[in-house]
Structures are given as structure tokens and as C-alpha cells.
Design a protein around this motif. Structure first.
Motif, short mmCIF file in Angstrom:
data_model
loop_
_atom_site.label_atom_id
_atom_site.label_comp_id
_atom_site.label_asym_id
_atom_site.label_seq_id
_atom_site.Cartn_x
_atom_site.Cartn_y
_atom_site.Cartn_z
N VAL A 52 0.81 -1.21 0.00
CA VAL A 52 0.00 0.00 0.00
C VAL A 52 0.85 1.27 0.00
O VAL A 52 0.60 2.18 -0.78
CB VAL A 52 -0.96 0.00 1.20
N ARG A 53 1.87 1.33 0.86
CA ARG A 53 2.64 2.56 1.00
C ARG A 53 4.08 2.46 0.51
O ARG A 53 4.66 3.45 0.09
CB ARG A 53 2.65 3.02 2.46
N LEU A 66 1.24 0.67 -4.55
CA LEU A 66 0.33 1.81 -4.73
C LEU A 66 0.97 3.14 -4.37
O LEU A 66 0.56 4.18 -4.88
CB LEU A 66 -0.94 1.60 -3.89
N THR A 83 0.72 4.96 -1.71
CA THR A 83 -0.22 5.87 -1.06
C THR A 83 0.55 6.91 -0.24
O THR A 83 1.45 6.57 0.52
CB THR A 83 -1.15 5.09 -0.11
N CYS A 139 -3.41 2.46 -8.81
CA CYS A 139 -4.61 1.81 -8.27
C CYS A 139 -5.38 1.08 -9.36
O CYS A 139 -5.79 -0.08 -9.19
CB CYS A 139 -5.51 2.84 -7.59
N MET A 192 -2.10 -8.79 1.22
CA MET A 192 -1.88 -7.41 1.68
C MET A 192 -1.31 -7.45 3.09
O MET A 192 -1.37 -8.48 3.77
CB MET A 192 -3.21 -6.64 1.71
N GLU A 245 -1.52 -4.12 4.87
CA GLU A 245 -2.05 -2.87 5.41
C GLU A 245 -3.47 -2.67 4.89
O GLU A 245 -3.88 -3.28 3.91
CB GLU A 245 -1.19 -1.68 4.96
N SER A 303 -6.47 -0.72 2.98
CA SER A 303 -6.46 0.07 1.75
C SER A 303 -7.87 0.26 1.23
O SER A 303 -8.58 -0.72 0.97
CB SER A 303 -5.62 -0.63 0.67
N ASN A 304 -8.28 1.52 1.08
CA ASN A 304 -9.61 1.76 0.51
C ASN A 304 -9.64 1.40 -0.97
O ASN A 304 -10.71 1.14 -1.53
CB ASN A 304 -10.05 3.21 0.74
N THR A 305 -8.49 1.35 -1.62
CA THR A 305 -8.44 0.91 -3.01
C THR A 305 -8.92 -0.53 -3.14
O THR A 305 -9.74 -0.87 -4.00
CB THR A 305 -7.00 1.03 -3.56
N GLN A 365 -5.34 -10.79 4.35
CA GLN A 365 -4.73 -9.67 5.06
C GLN A 365 -3.75 -10.24 6.09
O GLN A 365 -4.15 -10.75 7.13
CB GLN A 365 -5.81 -8.82 5.73
N PHE A 369 -11.69 0.79 4.66
CA PHE A 369 -10.30 0.37 4.45
C PHE A 369 -10.12 -1.13 4.64
O PHE A 369 -9.10 -1.68 4.26
CB PHE A 369 -9.37 1.12 5.41
#
Length: 811
Positions: free
Chosen positions: A83-84, A112, A114, A126, A141, A143, A145-147, A161, A193
Motif C-alpha cells: 500500500v505505501r 500503490l 499511497t 490503483c 496485503m 495494510e 487500503s480503501n483501493t 490480510q 479500508f
């Protein structure tokens, strides 16, 4: 009334007072205007960002996903989403390595970035990710993520997750909805999220409730499961524990005969503007504990500007955030000091002393809150002062309560037993044993993926290669029976500027695969095709037997792997492309600068190819006096002050900078320094004071071009500088950390054994040698040159063209 002079003290005071009042009024108006402007701009920015996110989450992502989901699910596709961060982080590394080493799944990666890139790039990343995930069977994943939550997920796809922490300490997600740290429930529900999960892995049954609450998951669905945390498996790996200790001692040699205190606090504030606490008093720790301990500091990775360790304590305290992983530190520390970080759960696996430096506990509780009563949770000293911590450490033997740590470990980490990764695979994957593959040597493949290009992500490259193969095969079948031009040579998709220049000068046609209508007829009619990078076009079609493909390796000196011997190839992470266009399938021969180098190059092709010991075409530029003059003219045109002195060229391929001040101080009278960073982002700004002797020309020349004018070459351990040995001129290898540099490289030769040149870690040692250059030691240099670069004499292209005519006859 008597006239008062302008110098009258009373009048001056009045004037000053009035001026001050007017100034204060103006300043007040200006300040209010600036504050208003700042608030207005900030408000507009936030409104613009909200509109951007609403459009992306509510419209663009669902639309892109639905369109891509029309294609069937690829049962073998596994997607890892960061994510980040721009690399696979520790929470997914163990899982990534397990799948890459022991299974035949098609692994894709997406980053992504972010909060780490501009909006347009974030949007593209995204959309690329969701398009790829639309046909994936499994997604990992670590973290929220709203994506990922905005996708109308098809039932065949499973999202796992792994999360990035163990236990349940500070609150997150829905649990923070009414606290300062968190967004409101309405905001969290608008763009959730933590949605679409098939499995959330946690470290113990004890904390399942907390994750259900934080992620707004219905506990009856059984999505949150105590499988254990995949990342903790590494703490049960004896080889890792041994290597971790060795690595710590290598980088912090003063720790060998002492005990290690690890200070690893979490951040304060919001992630985007994270700050680190600065209340640990290094001086007090040094004076009280310096004889017995060293202090290693690891700030949270989201903190951008951690406080510096005072120079006078460098032999006692060190910030190791950029050189040692948290796993290495946790497994070697004798005592861990933290505050509200979840790493305390992982450290409990070692059953060693924990100290909780919670000087701002009340404030932090109001800010974010905890899932458990802090005083009941912490299995060690809760301290608010440095004195308390130092006193505890001085009496650690009698005060450490090991049973408290053991109880803490059982409560929060009981599912982390070294087998969590396999347990997760068995829980999620359908018939994983059917996808098992033989693994002779387990390797760390998580280091292989690069940040997915926002321009062309991997899944798109796969589509492009398949499309290219289909179109090229159709075109080639239509012209492959045309008459072959005997002795004809073309150069396809040449990357090297030096090779392009020489090819043009010798009448060799340069062809680009991007134009199939032009490229395919040229390929079909040519007897010889020269390439200097793998060609999916040539590897994807069935070339006529008479056509021979000659590969020019990336560099003359056989330093780095480049083909079937690379970790990237062996990992299988590019499996789909190589299944469509097998790597180097089309290659008939490879050029080499010596027999020994040729044998090393042959390993890269995964098959037997002919070795043409003709030298290396890129090194021809070192012997081209006319071209050397052009380059010098270009340099002197923009920097006339450089004329009249010998030239030192510095080539950096790892971003490491050279010390301009030291080079200038000792060498400016006799030498100029020209610097070239292969990554322009690493180019350094040279002070105007040094500009008459030191110039960064990274944006003007490629390494081989610049080296052609050098009298002396300096560089990190890189192939262009080593190739420069073909000239017989002095070469100096310089890197601040040799072991770190070598650990990051995949090499064909054993650098320490096969390269008979010293590797300097201090630039002043290099300077001393340059000042005594007439006594440069060529003994090891000549051994290395004669073994690996014997045929580099400036006539490599001429030698190649002379040999080509014999290849077909011999084959």
C-alpha cells in the motif's frame, strides 16, 4: 511655542511609538491575510483531494474492475499489494519467499505508493492493480487500503490480510472512530479500508475480537483467524538468527563484547507527518551503562527526520534504522525499550526483558487509546523517566520477571510457532500440493520485484508480449521464405549508445521491434541479427535456421549475472513472459572479451551457445581518439577551466557519492574530477567553489563515453569501471561498505577472490595512491585484465564482422 528639534528625545519616542503602532497594525493585517490564504488553500486542497478520492473509489475503480473481471480467473495468479512502500516489506517477505521457492504460482506485485506519489500516478497505480487483481485467484496485503475495498470483488478471488503487526496494542481502524487519531465512523464507512477480506491472520485467539472490531468484520463469518503471523516464522529459523547476529556485529563491531539495548519507539501523530519521540537521554545511558552495553536505535519507518545521535557517543549509541532490519535487531537485542509499538509482542518470543518508556501515556491514550489496560498488559517496567530505566537495567538480574513475559507471550503470541506461513497456505489455497515444485536452494526472492512501472505494469507487459508474438508470427510466416541476403547484418533494439554509434559508422542497419511492419521483413531477410538485451520478439517466433542471433553482453567485464542465472529468472516471477517467449531461445552466439569470460557468459543462456572471443564493442570507444576529442570538446566548451589537467572519472552505480572536498583539497592542481551517476536521481550538486575542478556530467554522458577520456577511473564495484582496465590505465574500486555492496549484487565472479584489485573504504586512501600514481601496483590488475579482458583492443566490432561469415559454415 518654542520649536522642537527632530532630534528631541520626546519627539523621537513619539515617532517611534507611532511607527511601531502602524507597523504592528500592518503586520497584523498581513498575518491574518496569510493565515486566511493558507487556510483557504488548505481547505481547497482537501476538497480537491476528497473529490479526487470520491471519483476514484466510487466510479473509476469499480468500473475498471468490472471490465477486467469479464476475463476468467487465472487459478495460478497470486498478487502481492504493498500500500505505501516501494518494495516488499517484512510482513509479506516470508510468504513471498515460500511461494516463489516452493510453488509454481504466477506471482505479480503492485506498489500503490499511497501518500508517496502524485495523484495522477497514484490513480494509475490503483487502476492497474485492480485490473490485475480482477483475474487473480489470491491477493496478499499487509495494510488497510480503501483501493482494495472499493472493488466489487468476484467470489472466486480471495484477499488475505497478513497485517503488519502482532497482538493488539494501540487502537486502529473502527476502534479509533471516536478518538483524535481516527476518522469518524461516517468517513470510514464511506470508503472502507478493511473490506473484501477472505482471511485476516492474527497471532493468537486472544486478539480476534480486537481485529473484528477494528476492521468492522462480523465475527460470525470467521474471517479473522489465529493462524499465527507469517513474518514471525523467521524467528524460528536458526540460519537467520545466526546471520542476523553476524550482520549486527559486522556493522556494529563495538557490540561484540557488550550487551545490546534496542530502543524502538513507535511514531507520534498521523502517518503523513509522523514524528518520533526524543526523550531518551543518550548521555545518561552512556554515563551509567556505557561500559557494559551499546544502544541501538530503530525509529519507526514512517518517520522522515529522526534526531541525530550526538557525535561524542557514536561508539556507544547508533541509529541503525537504515542498515539493520527490525527482525535482526529483535533477534540480537538483550533488552528492548519501546512504548506503544506492537514489536513488543514479537520480542516476547525471545523471553527477554522489555521496558515500556511511556512518558506520554495519558496524552497517547487520549490520542489513540489501547485495546487492553496498559498497566495490566505490559510485562515489564513502565517508566516515565530515564532514571527509572537506567536503575532497572542496572538491577536487571534481580528485577526481570521472566514468567510475566512468558504469560504475555502465551496470551498474545501462542499461534506463532514457526509454521504460520504453511498454515496460512493450507487454509487459503485450493490444493496447494498440486502446485509444489522442487526447491534445491531456498533463496530470498522478495528482493527481486522492482516498483511496478506506472507506465507498463507486469500484467500489461505479459499481454503485450502475447500480442506481439501473435502478430509477429503471422507477419513472419508470410515473409520467412523470402530470399536471404547473404552476409547481411542488422542491429535490433540496441540499448547501448556506443554500439549504436559504431553500428551506424559501419553501415549496420538499426531496427526497432516497436515497428513490426519494418522489423519483421528485416529480420526475415537478415543472416545476422545483433542484440544487446533479451528480445521477446525474436524469442517469440520460430526463426529460419539460416538466421543467427548474436548477443552482446551488458558489459565487457563479467561482473553481474544477466540471464538464466539471475535471481529474477530463477524465481519464476516472470514465468508468464518466459513461457510465451523463452529467454534467449533465439540466441546462437555470444561475444566475449576472453575465453574465461566467455565460459562465464555461457552460463547465462541455459543452453549451449557459440562464444565469439572478439572483445567487447562498447570498449572500442576507449581506443577511439576521434571520439575522445569530441567528448573533450563538449566538456571544455561548457567548462573551459578544466583544460590542461589530467582527468579522473568517478562512476557510481549505487548512488554512493564521492567526497568532493577531499578530492579538491589534494588533487585540484593536477587533476579534474568528472562524476557520472547512472541514476540521475543520485546526481550530486557540486559547490561553486569546486566547479573549476569538479563537475557532475551525469546528464551529458554514459559511463563508457565518459571513461573514454579518463586518465584514472574510480568507482564502486561496477562493470564499466572494471571494463576500463582494458586500457591499462589505473583503476580504483571504492565503496564505504564492501560487504553491504557485495550482498546486494548477483555476480558471475567471486569479487574478493577473482578481482585482484584492492577495494578501498576510505577515499583518503585512494587519494594517497593517486598522489603516488607513478608507483601504481599493476600486478593484480594485469592478472585480472589478462584473464577477463584479453581481447579488448579497440577492434571488437571489426573482429565480430570478420567472424560472422564463418558462423553459418561452422554450424
Amino acid at each position: 511655542m518654542a520649536y522642537k528639534s527632530k532630534t528631541d528625545p520626546a519627539l523621537q519616542a513619539l515617532q517611534t511609538e507611532n511607527t511601531s503602532a502602524v507597523f504592528s497594525l500592518k503586520r497584523s493585517i498581513l498575518t491574518h491575510f496569510q493565515d486566511f490564504t493558507k487556510d483557504f488553500q488548505s481547505n481547497m486542497h482537501h476538497k480537491g483531494y476528497r473529490r479526487f478520492m470520491d471519483k476514484l473509489m466510487d466510479k473509476e475503480i469499480p468500473k475498471a474492475y468490472r471490465e477486467a473481471a469479464k476475463a476468467p480467473v487465472d487459478e495460478k495468479k497470486v498478487v502481492f499489494v504493498e500500500v505505501r512502500h516501494p518494495q516488499i516489506t517484512n510482513s509479506m517477505q516470508v510468504m513471498f519467499d515460500e511461494l516463489a521457492n516452493n510453488y509454481d504460482y504466477n506471482i505479480h506485485t503492485h506498489f500503490l505508493l499511497t501518500n508517496g506519489t502524485i495523484r495522477a500516478d497514484f490513480r494509475k497505480r490503483c487502476l492497474d492493480a485492480v485490473k490485475d487483481i480482477a483475474t487473480a485467484k489470491y491477493v496478499f496485503m499487509n495494510e488497510a487500503s480503501n483501493t482494495m475495498s472499493a472493488m466489487p470483488l468476484r467470489p472466486e478471488t480471495k484477499i488475505i490480510q497478513l497485517w503488519h503487526g502482532c497482538g493488539a496494542f494501540k487502537k486502529f481502524g473502527f476502534s479509533t472512530a471516536d478518538l483524535i487519531f481516527g476518522a469518524s465512523k461516517d468517513e470510514q464507512l464511506k470508503h472502507p479500508f478493511n473490506k473484501n477480506y477472505s482471511l485476516v491472520t492474527v497471532s493468537s485467539p486472544e486478539v480476534i475480537w480486537a481485529y473484528n472490531e477494528a476492521m468492522n468484520i462480523d465475527e460470525s463469518k470467521g474471517i479473522v483467524q489465529a493462524t499465527g503471523s507469517s513474518r514471525t516464522d523467521i524467528f524460528y529459523n536458526k540460519e537467520f538468527l545466526k546471520e542476523a547476529k553476524e550482520h549486527v556485529y559486522e556493522l556494529v563491531p563495538q557490540a561484540k563484547d557488550k550487551k545490546i539495548i534496542l530502543y524502538a519507539p513507535t511514531f507520534r501523530g498521523r502517518v503523513a507527518k509522523a514524528e518520533t519521540p526524543d526523550m531518551l537521554n543518550i548521555k545518561m545511558f552512556y554515563e551509567a551503562l556505557g561500559d557494559e552495553y551499546v544502544l541501538l536505535i530503530k525509529h519507526h519507518p514512517v518517520v522522515k527526520n529522526p534526531p541525530a545521535v550526538p557525535e561524542e557517543y557514536k561508539n556507544f549509541a547508533m541509529d541503525v534504522g537504515n542498515i539493520l532490519s527490525i527482525e535482526e535487531l529483535l533477534s540480537t537485542a538483550d533488552i528492548c525499550i519501546s512504548d506503544y509499538s506492537s514489536l513488543v509482542f514479537e520480542y516476547s518470543l525471545f523471553e527477554k526483558p522489555l521496558i515500556f518508556f511511556a512518558y506520554d501515556l495519558d496524552e497517547y491514550f487520549d490520542w489513540r487509546g489501547f485495546y487492553y489496560d496498559y498497566y495490566e498488559l505490559a510485562p515489564g517496567l513502565i517508566a516515565k523517566t530515564n532514571f527509572e530505566m537506567i536503575d532497572y537495567i542496572k538491577h536487571i538480574d534481580e528485577r526481570f520477571d521472566k514468567k510475566a513475559i512468558q504469560d504475555f507471550r502465551y496470551k498474545f503470541m501462542r499461534s506463532c510457532d514457526g509454521h504460520a506461513t504453511q498454515r496460512i497456505i493450507d487454509t487459503v489455497f485450493e490444493n496447494p500440493e498440486a502446485h509444489r515444485k522442487e526447491c534445491k536452494n531456498f533463496e530470498h526472492f522478495y528482493t527481486v520485484p522492482k516498483v511496478e512501472s506506472s507506465k507498463t505494469p507486469y500484467f500489461k507487459r505479459v499481454e503485450n508480449v502475447k500480442k506481439q508474438k501473435k502478430n509477429a508470427t503471422k507477419l513472419y510466416d508470410g515473409v520467412k521464405n523470402s530470399e536471404l541476403e547473404k552476409g547481411s547484418v542488422i542491429a535490433l533494439d540496441i540499448k547501448s549508445k556506443e554500439v549504436k554509434t559504431l553500428a551506424k559508422a559501419n553501415g549496420i542497419k538499426l531496427v526497432k521491434s516497436s515497428n513490426l511492419d519494418e522489423a519483421i521483413p528485416a529480420i526475415a531477410q537478415s543472416e545476422y541479427i545483433i542484440i544487446d538485451k533479451p528480445s521477446t520478439l525474436l524469442d517469440g517466433i520460430e526463426l529460419r535456421e539460416e538466421t543467427k542471433v548474436i548477443y552482446l553482453p551488458p558489459n565487457a567485464f563479467p561482473l553481474k549475472t544477466f540471464g538464466c542465472d539471475t535471481k529474477g529468472y530463477r524465481s519464476g516471477l516472470r514465468r508468464e513472459i518466459y513461457e510465451t517467449a523463452p529467454l534467449f531461445k533465439s540466441v546462437s552466439a555470444v561475444t566475449a572479451p576472453s575465453e574465461a569470460t566467455g565460459e562465464l557468459f555461457k552460463k547465462e543462456f541455459g543452453k549451449d551457445v557459440k562464444v565469439l572471443n572478439i572483445g567487447d564493442i562498447k570498449t572500442d570507444i576507449f581506443f577511439d581518439e576521434a571520439n575522445k576529442k569530441k567528448i573533450l570538446d563538449k566538456i571544455y566548451e561548457t567548462n573551459p577551466k578544466l583544460k590542461g589537467r589530467k582527468i579522473i572519472v568517478y562512476i557510481s552505480t549505487n548512488g554512493e557519492a564521492i567526497d568532493d572536498s577531499a578530492m579538491y583539497e589534494y588533487l585540484y592542481k593536477d587533476y579534474v574530477l568528472l562524476k557520472c551517476y547512472t541514476n540521475l536521481n543520485n546526481a550530486t550538486e557540486t559547490l561553486i567553489y569546486y566547479s573549476d575542478s569538479i563537475v557532475d556530467v551525469s546528464n551529458m554522458f554514459k559511463p563508457y563515453e565518459l571513461l573514454s577520456v579518463a586518465d584514472i577511473a574510480i568507482g564502486n564495484i561496477n562493470a564499466p569501471v572494471l571494463s576500463f582496465m582494458s586500457t591499462g590505465k589505473p583503476v580504483f574500486l571504492y565503496t564505504k561498505n564492501t560487504n553491504k555492496a557485495l550482498s546486494e549484487m548477483e555476480t558471475l565472479v567471486d569479487v574478493k577472490e577473482d578481482i585482484k584489485l584492492p577495494i578501498y573504504n576510505d577515499i583518503e586512501d585512494v587519494i594517497k595512491q593517486i598522489l603516488n600514481i607513478e608507483n601504481y601496483d599493476y600486478s593484480g590488475y594485469n592478472q585480472t585484465k589478462d584473464k577477463y579482458l584479453a581481447n579488448c583492443n579497440g577492434k571488437s566490432l571489426e573482429n565480430l564482422l570478420n567472424q560472422l561469415k564463418y558462423i553459418n559454415k561452422q554450424s
